[in-house]
Design a protein around this motif. Structure first.
Motif, short mmCIF file in Angstrom:
data_model
loop_
_atom_site.label_atom_id
_atom_site.label_comp_id
_atom_site.label_asym_id
_atom_site.label_seq_id
_atom_site.Cartn_x
_atom_site.Cartn_y
_atom_site.Cartn_z
N ASN A 90 27.98 -46.60 114.42
CA ASN A 90 29.40 -46.35 114.64
C ASN A 90 29.67 -44.94 115.14
O ASN A 90 30.57 -44.73 115.94
CB ASN A 90 30.19 -46.61 113.36
CG ASN A 90 30.26 -48.07 113.02
OD1 ASN A 90 30.06 -48.93 113.88
ND2 ASN A 90 30.52 -48.37 111.76
N THR A 93 28.63 -44.70 119.03
CA THR A 93 29.31 -45.52 120.03
C THR A 93 30.82 -45.30 119.94
O THR A 93 31.34 -44.85 118.91
CB THR A 93 29.02 -47.01 119.82
OG1 THR A 93 29.42 -47.39 118.50
CG2 THR A 93 27.55 -47.32 120.01
N ASP A 94 31.50 -45.64 121.04
CA ASP A 94 32.95 -45.53 121.02
C ASP A 94 33.54 -46.84 120.47
O ASP A 94 32.81 -47.70 119.98
CB ASP A 94 33.49 -45.20 122.42
CG ASP A 94 33.11 -46.24 123.47
OD1 ASP A 94 32.59 -47.31 123.07
OD2 ASP A 94 33.34 -46.01 124.66
N ALA A 95 34.84 -47.00 120.58
CA ALA A 95 35.52 -48.16 120.00
C ALA A 95 35.07 -49.48 120.63
O ALA A 95 35.08 -50.53 119.98
CB ALA A 95 37.03 -48.01 120.14
N GLN A 96 34.69 -49.47 121.91
CA GLN A 96 34.26 -50.69 122.60
C GLN A 96 32.77 -50.98 122.38
O GLN A 96 32.27 -51.99 122.87
CB GLN A 96 34.52 -50.58 124.11
CG GLN A 96 35.98 -50.65 124.50
CD GLN A 96 36.67 -49.29 124.31
OE1 GLN A 96 36.02 -48.26 124.34
NE2 GLN A 96 37.97 -49.32 124.10
N GLY A 97 32.06 -50.10 121.69
CA GLY A 97 30.64 -50.32 121.45
C GLY A 97 29.74 -49.70 122.50
O GLY A 97 28.53 -49.89 122.48
N ASN A 98 30.33 -48.96 123.44
CA ASN A 98 29.54 -48.29 124.47
C ASN A 98 29.00 -46.98 123.92
O ASN A 98 29.66 -46.32 123.12
CB ASN A 98 30.40 -48.01 125.70
CG ASN A 98 30.92 -49.28 126.32
OD1 ASN A 98 30.23 -50.30 126.33
ND2 ASN A 98 32.15 -49.25 126.80
N ASP A 100 28.23 -43.22 123.30
CA ASP A 100 29.00 -42.00 123.46
C ASP A 100 28.23 -41.07 124.42
O ASP A 100 26.99 -41.02 124.37
CB ASP A 100 29.16 -41.34 122.08
CG ASP A 100 30.13 -40.20 122.08
OD1 ASP A 100 30.99 -40.17 122.96
OD2 ASP A 100 30.01 -39.35 121.18
#
Length: 136
Positions: A90, A93-98, A100
């Motif tokens: 978590n 990654t960013d909110a979309q799961g990509n 960082d």
């Protein structure tokens, strides 16, 4: 608190509670003159002691059951590792799961460092083998 300390504390608490609950007849008390009430009190005290002993034996049996304790420890460790993995994922990654950008940069830096170490190790190994061939 360790398990031994917890057991000792629980045992001393139970013993103190049992001792405080006990109403021992005195010479001036009317209950002390009645043998049947004394028998009832003794039987109740014996029953409480048996329950205390059964609880103590159960606790000791749990402590001595190494297989179950090891299994529980393994499950606890697995759950903790899964929680740490989710937390790390978590954070990376960013909110979309990509991934960082900072994570990509750090991963690229680690990869570059590993490649550099590998290249240097292979180069030194190659140089050492060439020196040994020249001496022959």
């Amino acid at each position: 608190m360790t398990e031994n300390t917890e057991l000792e504390q629980a045992h001393s608490d139970e013993t103190a509670a049992r001792t405080e609950d006990r109403d021992l007849p005195t010479g001036g008390d009317d209950r002390g003159n009645d043998p049947s009430s004394r028998v009832v009190e003794l039987e109740a005290d014996i029953e409480r002691t048996r329950e205390d002993l059964a609880q103590t034996v159960d606790r000791l049996a749990e402590k001595l059951d190494v297989k179950t304790r090891a299994r529980n420890r393994m499950i606890q460790t697995r759950d903790e590792a899964a929680w740490r993995w989710r937390t790390l994922r978590n954070r990376a990654t960013d909110a979309q799961g990509n991934p960082d950008p900072v994570t990509i940069g750090a991963g690229g830096g680690v990869l570059a460092a590993l490649v550099a170490v590998l290249v240097v190790a292979l180069w030194r190994r190659n140089q050492t083998s060439r020196r040994s061939r020249r001496r022959r």
